[in-house]
Design an enzyme around this catalytic site. Structure first.
Site, PDB file in Angstrom:
ATOM      1  CG  HIS A 204      -0.494   0.272   2.513  1.00  0.00           C
ATOM      2  ND1 HIS A 204      -0.525   1.517   3.085  1.00  0.00           N
ATOM      3  CD2 HIS A 204       0.071  -0.542   3.431  1.00  0.00           C
ATOM      4  CE1 HIS A 204      -0.013   1.447   4.311  1.00  0.00           C
ATOM      5  NE2 HIS A 204       0.364   0.216   4.535  1.00  0.00           N
ATOM      6  CB  CYS A 329       1.998   4.824  13.346  1.00  0.00           C
ATOM      7  SG  CYS A 329       2.392   4.353  11.667  1.00  0.00           S
TER       8      CYS A 329
HETATM    9  C1  LIG Z   1       4.063   1.669   6.540  1.00  0.00           C
HETATM   10  C2  LIG Z   1       5.277   1.079   7.169  1.00  0.00           C
HETATM   11  C3  LIG Z   1       5.213  -0.096   7.927  1.00  0.00           C
HETATM   12  C4  LIG Z   1       3.897  -0.796   8.197  1.00  0.00           C
HETATM   13  O1  LIG Z   1       3.432  -1.428   7.058  1.00  0.00           O
HETATM   14  P1  LIG Z   1       1.958  -2.043   6.988  1.00  0.00           P
HETATM   15  O2  LIG Z   1       1.947  -2.751   5.697  1.00  0.00           O
HETATM   16  O3  LIG Z   1       1.031  -0.876   7.049  1.00  0.00           O
HETATM   17  O4  LIG Z   1       1.815  -2.958   8.152  1.00  0.00           O
HETATM   18  C5  LIG Z   1       6.376  -0.603   8.446  1.00  0.00           C
HETATM   19  N1  LIG Z   1       7.551   0.000   8.246  1.00  0.00           N
HETATM   20  C6  LIG Z   1       7.657   1.136   7.524  1.00  0.00           C
HETATM   21  C7  LIG Z   1       8.996   1.748   7.320  1.00  0.00           C
HETATM   22  C8  LIG Z   1       6.530   1.711   6.977  1.00  0.00           C
HETATM   23  O5  LIG Z   1       6.647   2.839   6.283  1.00  0.00           O
END
Ligand SMILES: *Cc1c(COP(=O)(O)O)cnc(C)c1O
Length: 391
Positions: A204, A329
């Site tokens: 995503h 987050c």
């Molecule tokens: C967005 C992100 C995540 C989390 O990924 P998800 O697929 O939303 O669980 C973890 N690490 C980094 C560096 C991110 O940018």
């Protein structure tokens, strides 16, 4: 009808590319089979789609299909990598090295392991967010089993020297995991050339669907042992049970292939937009760039602004532009970003920070509007503060 704000939060998530949606659609309806069903055509066609997607993803990072484990995203991939290695190697050592500026999806599994008796070293970063490789070298011990360093930071975009870190780890016989959620399809990633043993990905952040990602797990030189964290039907060679989510997997591969095909031209375009935005903001007094302008994601710009309140700044911008302060987050909490404080920013400046995440569908006209609005909002907030202090 009022217009929706310009979306400039590409490090939080990205809109799905129409081409990705097109590729996914048949797998929700007529090709709905369980890819593990091997007794009928419904299962075969879903199974073939998963096989093709797995091969495409593996090829892009120079891995083999057996080395790809599909997960629900990078959070799960990070948990599987870190806890899975810790559980499989604790007889050889209980020391793990990571960095203070990692995503919570790395830091929190590490804290969990610390509670179970593992020893963690959190390396600091330099004022531009880059790791000091000498510090990494000297932190590695006899009982170190894993080093986890992200490829691109989600708040400040800084790119760590992954190939150098990989070669240090391999020379010392320590496994190397990288969270590449922000880096994949933005910079070239080759797990063989870069000595990466485990790598977390998510769809995503690259114009693919939410809820799908993968963990690369090396099978040769060395063969990485991994304790599964989800048990059940034995999918993914027992490393991650659960019925495979065919449409999301197809979309993930499609998003990745598009991202790689357009990576070079898109990087150039995004860097131009970032330069355009920074050259506008730079004209203000008391504005600081967080991170390293060049050793960084082309579409990420993170700044701290003196003399304004962080929440007032976001409030003043929100009708025009959708962006975030620090990481999405942690923006629900009032604590300043752990990444910005790790760079040495004081609490006040860390609060008054903006993360601009420029993406595939943003235009130069949009950047112009956002730059003007940011300058106007900052100037007006500073004026109000001035009036307050002089009256
Ligand atoms: C967005 C992100 C995540 C989390 O990924 P998800 O697929 O939303 O669980 C973890 N690490 C980094 C560096 C991110 O940018």
């Amino acid at each position: 009808m009022s217009q929706r704000p310009i979306y400039l939060d590409a490090q939080a998530t990205t809109p799905m590319d129409e081409r990705v949606l097109e590729a996914m659609l048949p797998y929700f309806t007529e090709r709905f089979g369980n890819p593990s069903s091997n007794t009928h055509v419904y299962g075969w066609e879903a199974g073939a789609a998963v096989k093709n997607a797995r091969e495409a993803i593996a090829k892009i990072i120079n891995a083999t299909p057996e080395e790809i484990v599909f997960t629900s995203g990078a959070t799960e991939a990070n948990n599987l990598a870190i806890k899975g290695v810790a559980e499989a190697y604790f007889n050889q050592g209980k020391h793990i090295i990571t960095v203070t500026t990692e995503h919570r999806a790395v830091l929190d599994p590490c804290a969990y392991l610390e509670n179970l008796g593992f020893e963690l070293t959190y390396l600091p970063v330099q004022s531009d967010g880059l790791l000091d490789l000498h510090q990494l070298e000297s932190a590695i011990r006899e009982d170190t089993i894993l080093v986890s360093v992200m490829a691109a930071n989600n708040e400040i975009g800084v790119l760590q020297p992954i190939a150098e870190i990989g070669s240090i780890c391999h020379n010392r016989g320590v496994l190397f995991h990288t969270d590449a959620a922000q880096a994949i399809a933005k910079i070239p990633l080759d797990v063989v050339a870069m000595n990466i043993d485990l790598m977390s990905l998510t769809a995503h952040k690259i114009y693919g669907p939410k809820g799908i990602g993968a963990l690369y797990v090396r099978r040769r030189h060395p063969r990485v042992k991994l304790a599964s964290q989800i048990q059940g039907g034995g999918q993914e060679r027992g490393r991650r049970s659960g019925t495979l989510y065919t449409p999301q997997i197809v979309g993930f591969a499609e998003a990745l292939e598009i991202g790689i095909a357009e990576m070079e031209s898109e990087s150039t375009r995004l860097l131009q937009l970032k330069k355009q935005l920074w050259s506008m903001l730079e004209t203000l007094d008391g504005i600081h760039l967080n991170g390293n302008f060049t050793q960084s994601l082309p579409g990420n710009l993170n700044v701290s602004v003196e003399g304004v309140d962080g929440s007032a700044l976001l409030l003043g911008l929100q009708s025009v532009v959708a962006l975030s302060s620090g990481s999405a987050c942690s923006s629900a909490s009032t604590a300043p970003s752990h990444v910005l404080t790790a760079l040495g920013r004081d609490e006040k400046l860390a609060h008054a920070s903006l993360r601009f995440g420029i993406g595939r569908f943003n235009t130069s006209e949009e950047i112009e509007i956002v730059g003007q609005q940011a300058i106007a909002t900052i100037n007006s907030l500073r004026q109000t503060n001035q009036l307050k202090t002089t009256s």
